[in-house]
Enzyme design. Structure first.
Site, mmCIF file in Angstrom:
data_model
loop_
_atom_site.group_PDB
_atom_site.id
_atom_site.type_symbol
_atom_site.label_atom_id
_atom_site.label_comp_id
_atom_site.label_asym_id
_atom_site.label_seq_id
_atom_site.Cartn_x
_atom_site.Cartn_y
_atom_site.Cartn_z
ATOM 1 N N GLY A 136 21.433 -29.275 70.847
ATOM 2 C CA GLY A 136 21.595 -27.867 71.194
ATOM 3 C C GLY A 136 23.050 -27.466 71.270
ATOM 4 O O GLY A 136 23.925 -28.261 71.644
ATOM 5 N N LYS A 137 23.314 -26.202 70.938
ATOM 6 C CA LYS A 137 24.685 -25.688 71.001
ATOM 7 C C LYS A 137 25.168 -25.446 72.428
ATOM 8 O O LYS A 137 26.364 -25.247 72.632
ATOM 9 C CB LYS A 137 24.797 -24.382 70.204
ATOM 10 C CG LYS A 137 24.871 -24.566 68.709
ATOM 11 C CD LYS A 137 25.174 -23.240 68.033
ATOM 12 C CE LYS A 137 25.291 -23.383 66.516
ATOM 13 N NZ LYS A 137 25.630 -22.083 65.878
ATOM 14 N N HIS A 177 14.101 -27.695 75.263
ATOM 15 C CA HIS A 177 13.842 -29.004 74.657
ATOM 16 C C HIS A 177 12.718 -28.921 73.623
ATOM 17 O O HIS A 177 12.813 -29.480 72.520
ATOM 18 C CB HIS A 177 13.445 -30.028 75.731
ATOM 19 C CG HIS A 177 14.534 -30.391 76.680
ATOM 20 N ND1 HIS A 177 14.507 -30.049 78.005
ATOM 21 C CD2 HIS A 177 15.690 -31.085 76.495
ATOM 22 C CE1 HIS A 177 15.586 -30.517 78.605
ATOM 23 N NE2 HIS A 177 16.322 -31.142 77.715
ATOM 24 N N SER A 189 18.598 -25.009 81.411
ATOM 25 C CA SER A 189 19.169 -26.306 81.764
ATOM 26 C C SER A 189 18.308 -26.943 82.835
ATOM 27 O O SER A 189 17.763 -26.242 83.706
ATOM 28 C CB SER A 189 20.601 -26.141 82.278
ATOM 29 O OG SER A 189 21.079 -27.346 82.837
ATOM 30 N N SER A 190 18.212 -28.258 82.796
ATOM 31 C CA SER A 190 17.477 -28.967 83.845
ATOM 32 C C SER A 190 18.117 -28.753 85.209
ATOM 33 O O SER A 190 17.438 -28.828 86.241
ATOM 34 C CB SER A 190 17.422 -30.463 83.522
ATOM 35 O OG SER A 190 16.689 -30.693 82.336
#
Length: 280
Positions: free
Chosen positions: A145-146, A33, A183-184
């Protein structure tokens, strides 16, 4: 950095600004992020970020209630980076003061495949909240984001269809040293699952290398990739080779002719669903 909770206050802060760069998020910020924020700073000024966990994009059996909400930690990270001018962190009542009866429906051939097939209504929720956030922020540029490749394509498509004055800038997927896409949801992996998780990236690389080496039978390549993941205990939704331009499945001639492709995957490891992709 200013933290605002209402649309009215956000618009007051941005009145007269013509080069706003925007990064929408659902919070629980990590290095990927922050990398999006840094890219936004290269494309506009001021930079606005948002944190909003959007109920509309969660299905009835998905993890809306347990999605990590870490607002104060997120504020601390953004203040330390010192890139974001305004953080918009609305409540659900602020974003949806009444039932959201008007919704954005992506075209079926883009929104109902891959993620849209396994998560019905997901891209309706994503498109609706992104359009609403764009209306609030009115950015000149927005960074996505990709890793969420299909989402990126749908947002771009929506901006074209509605003639929105917002350029969509794509940021490369940010990965941990072992290749796992940040990733979260990675925080939900057990220690053993975290060790296994990079296999998804390795499998995508194997698909890419086989196609680069001249294989044109994409269904066979996809099948082998899915079988490898399943043998290691993954619950596979899809491993799919698609054309970059429209996410349609390529024919053998297009593969042989060097059509720009992307291999996308989604699979569960334990209870955690991971997605990833690689362009070819």
């Amino acid at each position: 950095m200013k933290v605002v909770r209402s649309i009215e206050e956000l618009r007051d802060q941005l009145r007269g600004q013509l080069r706003v760069a925007f990064v929408p998020t659902m919070g629980n910020l990590h290095a990927a992020h922050l990398s999006l924020m840094a890219m936004a700073h290269q494309h506009g000024d001021p930079v606005v970020a948002s944190i909003f966990v959007n109920r509309l994009q969660f299905g009835p059996n998905e993890d809306f209630d347990k999605y990590p909400r870490t607002l104060q930690q997120d504020i601390d990270k953004l203040q330390q980076q010192n890139t974001v001018y305004v953080l918009f962190a609305p409540t659900e009542a602020e974003m949806y003061p009444e039932p959201q009866k008007y919704r954005v429906n992506p075209p079926h051939d883009l929104g109902d495949i891959l993620e849209g097939h396994f998560r019905p209504g997901f891209f309706v929720g994503v498109s609706t909240v992104v359009l609403k956030l764009f209306s609030c922020v009115q950015p000149r540029v927005a960074v996505f984001g990709k890793k969420d490749y299909q989402q990126l394509m749908i947002v771009r498509h929506m901006c074209r269809q509605f003639a929105l004055p917002t350029d969509i800038v794509a940021h490369e997927t940010v990965r941990d040293p072992d290749g796992l896409a940040m990733s979260s949801r990675n925080r939900f992996l057990s220690e053993a699952e975290r060790k296994e998780a990079p296999r998804l990236y390795r499998v995508l690389n194997e698909v890419r290398e086989r196609l680069r080496a001249g294989e044109i039978d994409t269904p066979a390549v996809e099948h082998d990739a899915q079988r490898e993941l399943a043998a290691a205990g993954w619950q596979v939704d899809y491993v799919s080779v698609r054309r970059q331009i429209d996410l349609k499945a390529p024919d053998a001639g297009q593969v042989a002719g060097g059509e720009p492709l992307v291999v996308l995957a989604a699979a569960k490891l334990g209870t955690t669903r991971l997605i990833d992709n690689l362009e070819i």
